[in-house]
Design a protein around this motif. Sequence first.
Motif, mmCIF file in Angstrom:
data_model
loop_
_atom_site.group_PDB
_atom_site.id
_atom_site.type_symbol
_atom_site.label_atom_id
_atom_site.label_comp_id
_atom_site.label_asym_id
_atom_site.label_seq_id
_atom_site.Cartn_x
_atom_site.Cartn_y
_atom_site.Cartn_z
ATOM 1 N N ALA A 68 0.724 -1.208 0.049
ATOM 2 C CA ALA A 68 0.027 -0.029 -0.095
ATOM 3 C C ALA A 68 0.765 1.329 0.025
ATOM 4 O O ALA A 68 2.281 1.116 0.401
ATOM 5 N N PRO A 69 0.264 2.313 -0.479
ATOM 6 C CA PRO A 69 1.338 3.588 -0.584
ATOM 7 C C PRO A 69 1.894 3.967 0.840
ATOM 8 O O PRO A 69 2.947 4.588 1.019
ATOM 9 N N ASN A 70 0.916 3.902 1.942
ATOM 10 C CA ASN A 70 1.593 4.171 3.295
ATOM 11 C C ASN A 70 1.252 3.064 4.370
ATOM 12 O O ASN A 70 0.426 2.420 4.066
ATOM 13 N N ARG A 71 2.085 3.269 5.112
ATOM 14 C CA ARG A 71 1.849 2.264 6.519
ATOM 15 C C ARG A 71 1.494 0.811 6.104
ATOM 16 O O ARG A 71 0.990 0.151 6.787
ATOM 17 N N SER A 72 2.230 0.219 5.104
ATOM 18 C CA SER A 72 2.462 -1.102 4.681
ATOM 19 C C SER A 72 3.728 -1.461 4.934
ATOM 20 O O SER A 72 4.914 -0.538 5.031
ATOM 21 N N VAL A 73 4.055 -2.916 4.882
ATOM 22 C CA VAL A 73 5.482 -3.295 4.719
ATOM 23 C C VAL A 73 6.359 -2.882 3.757
ATOM 24 O O VAL A 73 7.556 -2.424 4.055
ATOM 25 N N SER A 74 5.951 -2.893 2.516
ATOM 26 C CA SER A 74 6.699 -2.481 1.269
ATOM 27 C C SER A 74 6.961 -0.836 1.635
ATOM 28 O O SER A 74 7.849 -0.582 1.117
ATOM 29 N N ALA A 75 6.006 -0.076 2.013
ATOM 30 C CA ALA A 75 6.290 1.192 2.219
ATOM 31 C C ALA A 75 7.404 1.647 3.262
ATOM 32 O O ALA A 75 8.497 2.413 2.921
ATOM 33 N N TYR A 76 6.977 0.940 4.066
ATOM 34 C CA TYR A 76 8.172 1.186 5.282
ATOM 35 C C TYR A 76 9.676 0.433 4.850
ATOM 36 O O TYR A 76 10.542 1.347 5.210
ATOM 37 N N ALA A 77 9.539 -0.505 4.206
ATOM 38 C CA ALA A 77 10.924 -1.000 3.802
ATOM 39 C C ALA A 77 11.526 -0.158 2.683
ATOM 40 O O ALA A 77 12.612 -0.011 2.697
#
Length: 305
Positions: A68-77
């Motif tokens: 997801a654009p924000n607050r997701s694992v991929s966004a944080y990573a």
Amino acid sequence: MTATPLFGKPKPPPPVSIHRPADEERQLSEWLRRAQNEVFTVTVLVTPRLAGALLARNADNRPLIWNAPNRSVSAYAAAMSRGEWALNGETIIVSSSGALNDGQHRLNAVIEAEVSVQMQITFGVDRNTRHTVDQGVARTPGHILSMAGEANANRLATALQFLWAHYNANTLNARPSTDQLLETLLLHGAIRDCVAATGHLAGEYRVSHGYLAASHYLCRKHDAFAADQWLSALTTGLNIQNVNSPVARLRKMFGEHSAKRQRKTPIEQSALYIKGFNLFIRGRTGAFSWRGNGPSPEAFPVAGA
């Protein structure tokens, strides 16, 4: 170029740096024993191994949001990989029983990015307080810009998101991180003037103000004088001598959108604005359109092409 912090970065406390796996296990065990009797917070360099040890205590949590654009694992990573991660006072929370109460997305991101980052971990809270975490309203990009003193913050945020995607992403629906948003503003500061200039046209036809401002900015990058003439003609509708002119045709398309007879997405509005501008600067007339989806989608138009 790195985005300038909004309020300056306070000097964080020195992290607990644990170099060997055995030391990590020993230190975590010590914190968990201490958490049975008190609430405390430590600043620590969280390695993928330590993140995994904390996640092993992650029972009965909500489903992970991976993309997801924000607050997701991929966004944080992604933010961690770019070096954007910073202490902000939001802690990983471990209960007095040793179970993880909050922080699974951030910890999974450490493992996903294969990096070590500073985090604060609060130990010792009641396990039953989990439902009170993450109940506040998330700050939007508009909130961030407003806090930095920017006018028209929500519209400016939309324009910056579009510009960032235009220059950096594979899809115009991509969204930047906060640091990327602020860096885009540093690189394209003239977008502020475009937001102010397009307000009347956006309001009259109920089109996306942010996308319209970004489109006007891209046209001005090619030819500022012609772009301002184009915007003025669209806004006023004066001296339209040919119903087939790009000014007349785009005003008609925007009018149909406003009347809800033929709605256009913000990306379509932007593409039509630029395609009309390209016809305008060449003195051409006739119908024009843009097809972004379907079996043979068009590329997004380039101002001046």
